[in-house]
Scaffold this motif. Structure first.
Motif, PDB file in Angstrom:
ATOM      1  N   GLU A 241     -37.060  55.487  22.646  1.00  0.00           N
ATOM      2  CA  GLU A 241     -36.096  56.452  22.110  1.00  0.00           C
ATOM      3  C   GLU A 241     -35.219  55.794  21.037  1.00  0.00           C
ATOM      4  O   GLU A 241     -34.957  56.376  19.980  1.00  0.00           O
ATOM      5  CB  GLU A 241     -35.225  57.011  23.229  1.00  0.00           C
ATOM      6  CG  GLU A 241     -34.230  58.067  22.757  1.00  0.00           C
ATOM      7  CD  GLU A 241     -33.411  58.657  23.878  1.00  0.00           C
ATOM      8  OE1 GLU A 241     -32.594  59.556  23.611  1.00  0.00           O
ATOM      9  OE2 GLU A 241     -33.574  58.211  25.036  1.00  0.00           O
ATOM     10  N   ARG A 242     -34.812  54.562  21.309  1.00  0.00           N
ATOM     11  CA  ARG A 242     -33.973  53.839  20.349  1.00  0.00           C
ATOM     12  C   ARG A 242     -34.756  53.533  19.066  1.00  0.00           C
ATOM     13  O   ARG A 242     -34.230  53.692  17.962  1.00  0.00           O
ATOM     14  CB  ARG A 242     -33.467  52.543  20.988  1.00  0.00           C
ATOM     15  CG  ARG A 242     -32.365  51.859  20.209  1.00  0.00           C
ATOM     16  CD  ARG A 242     -31.607  50.852  21.054  1.00  0.00           C
ATOM     17  NE  ARG A 242     -32.396  49.687  21.413  1.00  0.00           N
ATOM     18  CZ  ARG A 242     -32.906  49.468  22.615  1.00  0.00           C
ATOM     19  NH1 ARG A 242     -32.700  50.346  23.587  1.00  0.00           N
ATOM     20  NH2 ARG A 242     -33.595  48.375  22.864  1.00  0.00           N
ATOM     21  N   VAL A 243     -36.004  53.132  19.221  1.00  0.00           N
ATOM     22  CA  VAL A 243     -36.830  52.836  18.059  1.00  0.00           C
ATOM     23  C   VAL A 243     -37.110  54.106  17.257  1.00  0.00           C
ATOM     24  O   VAL A 243     -37.020  54.116  16.017  1.00  0.00           O
ATOM     25  CB  VAL A 243     -38.159  52.178  18.486  1.00  0.00           C
ATOM     26  CG1 VAL A 243     -39.100  52.051  17.300  1.00  0.00           C
ATOM     27  CG2 VAL A 243     -37.897  50.808  19.086  1.00  0.00           C
ATOM     28  N   TYR A 244     -37.441  55.180  17.954  1.00  0.00           N
ATOM     29  CA  TYR A 244     -37.750  56.447  17.272  1.00  0.00           C
ATOM     30  C   TYR A 244     -36.552  56.927  16.453  1.00  0.00           C
ATOM     31  O   TYR A 244     -36.700  57.322  15.288  1.00  0.00           O
ATOM     32  CB  TYR A 244     -38.145  57.506  18.301  1.00  0.00           C
ATOM     33  CG  TYR A 244     -38.378  58.870  17.700  1.00  0.00           C
ATOM     34  CD1 TYR A 244     -39.558  59.153  17.014  1.00  0.00           C
ATOM     35  CD2 TYR A 244     -37.423  59.875  17.809  1.00  0.00           C
ATOM     36  CE1 TYR A 244     -39.779  60.402  16.454  1.00  0.00           C
ATOM     37  CE2 TYR A 244     -37.633  61.125  17.252  1.00  0.00           C
ATOM     38  CZ  TYR A 244     -38.814  61.385  16.578  1.00  0.00           C
ATOM     39  OH  TYR A 244     -39.012  62.624  16.016  1.00  0.00           O
ATOM     40  N   ASN A 245     -35.372  56.892  17.033  1.00  0.00           N
ATOM     41  CA  ASN A 245     -34.172  57.317  16.317  1.00  0.00           C
ATOM     42  C   ASN A 245     -33.901  56.420  15.111  1.00  0.00           C
ATOM     43  O   ASN A 245     -33.481  56.899  14.048  1.00  0.00           O
ATOM     44  CB  ASN A 245     -32.971  57.321  17.255  1.00  0.00           C
ATOM     45  CG  ASN A 245     -33.030  58.441  18.277  1.00  0.00           C
ATOM     46  OD1 ASN A 245     -33.633  59.486  18.015  1.00  0.00           O
ATOM     47  ND2 ASN A 245     -32.439  58.238  19.437  1.00  0.00           N
ATOM     48  N   ALA A 246     -34.155  55.134  15.263  1.00  0.00           N
ATOM     49  CA  ALA A 246     -33.957  54.214  14.146  1.00  0.00           C
ATOM     50  C   ALA A 246     -34.934  54.529  13.011  1.00  0.00           C
ATOM     51  O   ALA A 246     -34.561  54.505  11.829  1.00  0.00           O
ATOM     52  CB  ALA A 246     -34.134  52.772  14.612  1.00  0.00           C
ATOM     53  N   GLU A 247     -36.169  54.845  13.381  1.00  0.00           N
ATOM     54  CA  GLU A 247     -37.186  55.116  12.360  1.00  0.00           C
ATOM     55  C   GLU A 247     -36.898  56.395  11.581  1.00  0.00           C
ATOM     56  O   GLU A 247     -37.041  56.427  10.353  1.00  0.00           O
ATOM     57  CB  GLU A 247     -38.565  55.189  13.015  1.00  0.00           C
ATOM     58  CG  GLU A 247     -39.087  53.817  13.432  1.00  0.00           C
ATOM     59  CD  GLU A 247     -40.458  53.867  14.077  1.00  0.00           C
ATOM     60  OE1 GLU A 247     -41.292  53.012  13.756  1.00  0.00           O
ATOM     61  OE2 GLU A 247     -40.699  54.765  14.903  1.00  0.00           O
ATOM     62  N   ILE A 248     -36.481  57.448  12.270  1.00  0.00           N
ATOM     63  CA  ILE A 248     -36.217  58.694  11.554  1.00  0.00           C
ATOM     64  C   ILE A 248     -34.956  58.594  10.702  1.00  0.00           C
ATOM     65  O   ILE A 248     -34.757  59.397   9.784  1.00  0.00           O
ATOM     66  CB  ILE A 248     -36.110  59.901  12.514  1.00  0.00           C
ATOM     67  CG1 ILE A 248     -34.934  59.743  13.480  1.00  0.00           C
ATOM     68  CG2 ILE A 248     -37.414  60.116  13.260  1.00  0.00           C
ATOM     69  CD1 ILE A 248     -34.728  60.970  14.360  1.00  0.00           C
ATOM     70  N   ASN A 249     -34.126  57.587  10.971  1.00  0.00           N
ATOM     71  CA  ASN A 249     -32.926  57.360  10.162  1.00  0.00           C
ATOM     72  C   ASN A 249     -33.162  56.338   9.051  1.00  0.00           C
ATOM     73  O   ASN A 249     -32.217  55.898   8.397  1.00  0.00           O
ATOM     74  CB  ASN A 249     -31.772  56.909  11.052  1.00  0.00           C
ATOM     75  CG  ASN A 249     -31.227  58.036  11.913  1.00  0.00           C
ATOM     76  OD1 ASN A 249     -31.098  59.173  11.450  1.00  0.00           O
ATOM     77  ND2 ASN A 249     -30.916  57.743  13.165  1.00  0.00           N
ATOM     78  N   GLY A 250     -34.434  55.962   8.844  1.00  0.00           N
ATOM     79  CA  GLY A 250     -34.779  55.102   7.724  1.00  0.00           C
ATOM     80  C   GLY A 250     -34.498  53.627   7.918  1.00  0.00           C
ATOM     81  O   GLY A 250     -34.290  52.896   6.948  1.00  0.00           O
ATOM     82  N   THR A 251     -34.507  53.157   9.148  1.00  0.00           N
ATOM     83  CA  THR A 251     -34.255  51.740   9.418  1.00  0.00           C
ATOM     84  C   THR A 251     -35.293  50.858   8.724  1.00  0.00           C
ATOM     85  O   THR A 251     -36.468  51.193   8.664  1.00  0.00           O
ATOM     86  CB  THR A 251     -34.286  51.482  10.942  1.00  0.00           C
ATOM     87  OG1 THR A 251     -33.285  52.275  11.562  1.00  0.00           O
ATOM     88  CG2 THR A 251     -34.029  50.021  11.252  1.00  0.00           C
ATOM     89  N   SER A 252     -34.857  49.726   8.206  1.00  0.00           N
ATOM     90  CA  SER A 252     -35.745  48.811   7.488  1.00  0.00           C
ATOM     91  C   SER A 252     -36.672  48.067   8.450  1.00  0.00           C
ATOM     92  O   SER A 252     -36.449  48.038   9.665  1.00  0.00           O
ATOM     93  CB  SER A 252     -34.919  47.787   6.714  1.00  0.00           C
ATOM     94  OG  SER A 252     -34.240  46.925   7.605  1.00  0.00           O
ATOM     95  N   GLU A 253     -37.691  47.418   7.877  1.00  0.00           N
ATOM     96  CA  GLU A 253     -38.612  46.623   8.682  1.00  0.00           C
ATOM     97  C   GLU A 253     -37.872  45.505   9.404  1.00  0.00           C
ATOM     98  O   GLU A 253     -38.143  45.220  10.574  1.00  0.00           O
ATOM     99  CB  GLU A 253     -39.706  46.021   7.790  1.00  0.00           C
ATOM    100  CG  GLU A 253     -40.688  47.036   7.249  1.00  0.00           C
ATOM    101  CD  GLU A 253     -41.814  46.377   6.484  1.00  0.00           C
ATOM    102  OE1 GLU A 253     -42.109  45.197   6.763  1.00  0.00           O
ATOM    103  OE2 GLU A 253     -42.405  47.029   5.606  1.00  0.00           O
ATOM    104  N   GLU A 254     -36.940  44.861   8.703  1.00  0.00           N
ATOM    105  CA  GLU A 254     -36.185  43.756   9.301  1.00  0.00           C
ATOM    106  C   GLU A 254     -35.365  44.232  10.491  1.00  0.00           C
ATOM    107  O   GLU A 254     -35.300  43.557  11.537  1.00  0.00           O
ATOM    108  CB  GLU A 254     -35.270  43.117   8.253  1.00  0.00           C
ATOM    109  CG  GLU A 254     -35.991  42.359   7.143  1.00  0.00           C
ATOM    110  CD  GLU A 254     -36.708  43.265   6.158  1.00  0.00           C
ATOM    111  OE1 GLU A 254     -36.352  44.467   6.090  1.00  0.00           O
ATOM    112  OE2 GLU A 254     -37.629  42.786   5.476  1.00  0.00           O
ATOM    113  N   GLU A 255     -34.761  45.407  10.363  1.00  0.00           N
ATOM    114  CA  GLU A 255     -33.957  45.939  11.464  1.00  0.00           C
ATOM    115  C   GLU A 255     -34.831  46.339  12.644  1.00  0.00           C
ATOM    116  O   GLU A 255     -34.457  46.145  13.803  1.00  0.00           O
ATOM    117  CB  GLU A 255     -33.136  47.136  10.970  1.00  0.00           C
ATOM    118  CG  GLU A 255     -32.028  46.747  10.005  1.00  0.00           C
ATOM    119  CD  GLU A 255     -31.383  47.956   9.354  1.00  0.00           C
ATOM    120  OE1 GLU A 255     -30.140  47.982   9.257  1.00  0.00           O
ATOM    121  OE2 GLU A 255     -32.121  48.870   8.927  1.00  0.00           O
ATOM    122  N   LEU A 256     -36.014  46.891  12.341  1.00  0.00           N
ATOM    123  CA  LEU A 256     -36.936  47.245  13.418  1.00  0.00           C
ATOM    124  C   LEU A 256     -37.411  46.005  14.167  1.00  0.00           C
ATOM    125  O   LEU A 256     -37.529  46.016  15.397  1.00  0.00           O
ATOM    126  CB  LEU A 256     -38.137  48.004  12.858  1.00  0.00           C
ATOM    127  CG  LEU A 256     -37.912  49.471  12.496  1.00  0.00           C
ATOM    128  CD1 LEU A 256     -39.142  50.053  11.830  1.00  0.00           C
ATOM    129  CD2 LEU A 256     -37.558  50.295  13.736  1.00  0.00           C
TER     130      LEU A 256
END
Length: 321
Positions: A241-256
């Motif tokens: 859930e945390r990863v999915y929310n980060a991805e839809i908010n445009g999180t960078s590769e480094e942040e992921l």
């Protein structure tokens, strides 16, 4: 199931059923149980160092006189060492994944190893055939764990592979019972590779919490995440859930990568952290309702296959009338 084809001949097995080489799941106990049941067991080297792989190979050989192999992700920094260890220990079947087999196939062929490469698309299947692989596993996006970025389904991938290739095709992704095996054969596959269903067995080395999450799963309880850094399908939890929310908010590769951290697969699959671990599993989880012994599961799968085939024949006869 009385099938003799290029896959059973290539691998020296009774049934064209291969157990996927899953990290933290497929050690010597699972691999030997699969091979003793007439399929092909694979030791999953993706979570092993060379010395540990050697230990599992030795134990597996002591537990079965039948063929078994090793799965090696080629993107690992020590892939060459894992291949050398396998060859030194007399392994004659290697399934490779996550990388280009051309870099290593010369060494494997010099040592009479049968090489099968896992591919997510026709493009990579053709490359595998061109460098000398003996067969390919076409893995659809339904499968658990890491998947191809094109998200091609098993139902559409396998016919395209079987039409285009001269080497045999093994189907993977979404197969959990005899009905799925029959469907894969109808699409042109000559074998199947099964992962999640065999992960939820007594002999699997995975944590009981992980196995229970599989059998509790419904049809929509897996999700594809980490698309920027190595897309993977896993059971939904607080981490996904945390990863999915980060991805839809445009999180960078480094942040992921920072969110992912290290050893998260071990945390979920082997240590059983249901909230923060990676619980890699396929969409077929919704079909899995128990945790049997491998030999019992094989009997069931073979009966399902026979019943499904007989039912299909009966329907065809009725339609002919």
């Amino acid at each position: 199931m009385n099938i003799k084809n290029r896959i059973t001949e290539l691998l020296g097995i009774q049934f064209p059923i291969i157990q996927a080489g899953m990290v933290w799941v497929s050690g010597w106990k699972l691999a030997s149980a699969i091979s003793n049941s007439g399929g092909l067991g694979l030791i999953g080297a993706g979570s092993m160092k060379p010395d540990l792989l050697r230990e599992h190979i030795i134990k597996c050989r002591a537990a079965t006189a039948k063929p078994f192999g090793v799965n090696i992700p080629l993107l690992r920094g020590d892939a060459a060492d894992l291949i050398k260890t396998s060859i030194d220990e007399g392994i004659k079947i290697i399934f490779s994944s996550a990388g280009h087999p051309g870099k290593f196939i010369g060494l494997m062929k010099e040592n009479n190893v049968k090489v099968v490469h896992v591919v997510p698309s026709l493009k990579y299947a053709l490359k595998a055939e061109s460098v000398g692989c003996d067969a390919v596993v076409g893995e659809g996006v339904e499968a658990g764990g890491h998947n191809g970025i094109d998200e091609i389904t098993t139902f559409t991938l396998i016919p395209q592979l079987s039409d285009a290739l001269n080497i045999p095709v093994i189907a993977a992704g979404g197969i959990a019972d005899g009905r799925g095996i029959l469907a894969a054969f109808s699409l042109g596959a000559e074998g199947v590779q099964i992962g999640t269903r065999f992960a939820a067995t007594i002999e699997s080395s995975a944590n009981d919490n992980y196995k229970k999450r599989i059998i509790q799963a419904a049809d929509n309880d897996t999700i594809l995440v980490l698309k920027k850094i190595g897309m993977a399908r896993m059971l939904k939890n607080e981490f996904t859930e945390r990863v999915y929310n980060a991805e839809i908010n445009g999180t960078s590769e480094e942040e992921l990568k920072a969110i992912l951290g290290e050893k998260r697969e071990r945390l979920g699959i082997f240590e059983g952290d249901e909230k923060e671990g990676m619980l890699e599993a396929g969409q077929c989880s919704g079909l899995i309702k128990d945790i049997p012994r491998v030999n019992q599961l094989f009997e069931r799968i073979l009966k399902e296959y026979r019943d499904s085939l007989n039912n299909l024949i009966s329907i065809s006869k009725v339609n002919e009338l």
